[in-house]
Design an enzyme around this catalytic site. Structure first.
Site, short mmCIF file in Angstrom:
data_model
loop_
_atom_site.label_atom_id
_atom_site.label_comp_id
_atom_site.label_asym_id
_atom_site.label_seq_id
_atom_site.Cartn_x
_atom_site.Cartn_y
_atom_site.Cartn_z
CG HIS A 137 -2.17 -0.90 1.20
ND1 HIS A 137 -2.78 -1.06 0.18
CD2 HIS A 137 -2.29 -1.83 2.30
CE1 HIS A 137 -3.71 -2.07 0.35
NE2 HIS A 137 -3.51 -2.62 1.60
CG HIS A 175 -7.06 -4.83 2.28
ND1 HIS A 175 -6.62 -6.20 3.20
CD2 HIS A 175 -8.08 -4.43 3.00
CE1 HIS A 175 -7.41 -5.92 4.29
NE2 HIS A 175 -8.23 -4.93 4.23
#
Length: 391
Positions: A137, A175
């Protein structure tokens, strides 16, 4: 076992810990390594420790100002001027708060993923696994989603610059792999494939089918956002059909895969309802594609996974058993109820807040089927078809 594989590990990587109550807990590395050792699947000859990444390596994906901020906020008592700037760099949030020695331990994580890439691209090893990595991320100038430095993006850029490699990045975390996607969004030599829970309900809110890359990189971004409460059959159908076409069209020189195991039904931070069967079948397909398309060159990284007792050790062990062609992986194909080693269960059950599973795979026949299974499957098929429009 295949001896031409590498397992990168250093217990110091467990120092990647924001605070005692934070869900990102690298004790899962110790649990996984101990499980593999308890069945004799991780001889010392397969192990190699990572080295700290140099600033030159960090600059492959991060800005100088961001690296300077990470260093400054890694001090035991950061200077007031840096405390005021922490928010600018995404390092003052509940998800990604700065912590002492943050730069050092995250540099070790990056060093491990680059070492895995160098071992594979140099021809020293066929496959390499670095479970401490997969921090997908982090952005060029901002930390996010428990991630400070994006070791996956740095490893990919390293393979490109040093070996001229075309890289297929496969992200199976629940995710969306946003940081890696945005790093290569206009790059025709990196294809990013991410299968994840739809961002309509889950961090980071991105990863729609319509995100396909830009400029000369258009078509090299593929997202498969599945519905909440997706189960094994639908997840694997989407994963296998889309990824098989992606690999055949892109024809990579190297596969880099991220193995967050938070799409499991027990994971507390998401809503997908898969079992351990996904984590047995998924690396098997990636393994096959690596041999079909890129001479076996495969670097695998860790990622998310927040049920550190019941899920992560089994899922990550199954990945290594597949990569190393351990005999147990074939036994699991024939017998669904193989027990976990009693020694491992006896050692860790006293420390676990939940009852540890008795077997490698889950007894899904005893699980309550998800409501709306047919509707979820149909919606995922529509998403799968949309993802393959340009394939």
């Amino acid at each position: 076992m295949n001896s031409n594989v590498l397992f990168i590990y250093d217990e110091n990587e467990t120092g990647y810990r924001f605070n005692e109550s934070h869900p990102f807990n690298q004790k899962r590395l110790v649990l996984t390594v101990d499980l593999l050792r308890s069945i004799g699947a991780l001889p010392d000859s397969y192990l190699r420790a990572p080295q700290l990444a140099t600033e030159e390596l960090l600059l492959l994906n991060h800005t100088p100002s961001y690296i300077e901020a990470v260093k400054a906020l890694s001090e035991t008592t950061p200077a007031e001027e840096w405390l005021k700037q922490a928010g600018k760099y995404g390092l003052d949030t509940e998800d990604t708060p700065f912590f002492p020695c943050m730069h050092q331990v995250t540099s070790l994580v990056v060093g491990g993923s680059v070492l895995a890439t160098e071992a594979v691209m140099s021809g020293d090893k066929e496959h390499a696994l670095h479970l401490g990595g997969g921090l997908h991320h982090a952005l060029a100038n901002k930390g996010a989603g428990f991630c400070v430095y994006n070791d996956a993006a740095i490893a990919i850029e390293y393979a490109k610059r040093n070996y001229g490699a075309r890289v297929l990045y496969i992200d199976t975390d629940v995710h969306h792999g946003d940081g890696v996607q945005w790093s290569f969004y206009t790059d025709p030599d990196v294809c990013t494939f991410s299968i994840h829970e739809t961002g309509k309900y889950l961090f980071p809110g991105t990863g729609a089918v319509s995100e396909r890359g830009d400029g000369t990189g258009f078509g090299t971004v593929v997202n498969v956002p599945v519905e909440p409460y997706t189960e094994d059959d639908s997840w694997l159908e989407c994963f296998e059909e889309v990824l098989t076409k992606v690999a055949a069209q892109f024809r990579p020189d190297l596969i880099v895969s991220q193995h967050g195991c938070d799409a499991h039904a027990f994971d507390p931070l998401a809503h997908v309802h898969c079992s351990m069967e996904v984590y047995r079948a998924m690396p098997r397909l990636i393994h096959r594609l690596a041999h079909e398309h890129c001479g076996g060159r495969w670097v695998a990284l860790g990622g998310g996974g927040y049920d550190i007792w019941r899920v992560v050790p089994r899922a990550w062990s199954l990945l290594w058993l597949e990569m190393s062609e351990h005999p147990l992986i074939q036994e699991l194909a024939a017998a669904q109820e193989l027990p976990l080693p009693a020694s491992w269960l006896q050692q860790w059950q006293p420390h676990s807040p939940v009852e540890l599973p008795a077997a490698w795979l889950d007894p899904t026949a005893t699980w309550t089927p998800m409501p709306r299974r047919q509707e979820i499957t149909l919606k995922n098929r529509q998403t799968k078809e949309a993802a393959m429009v340009y394939l």
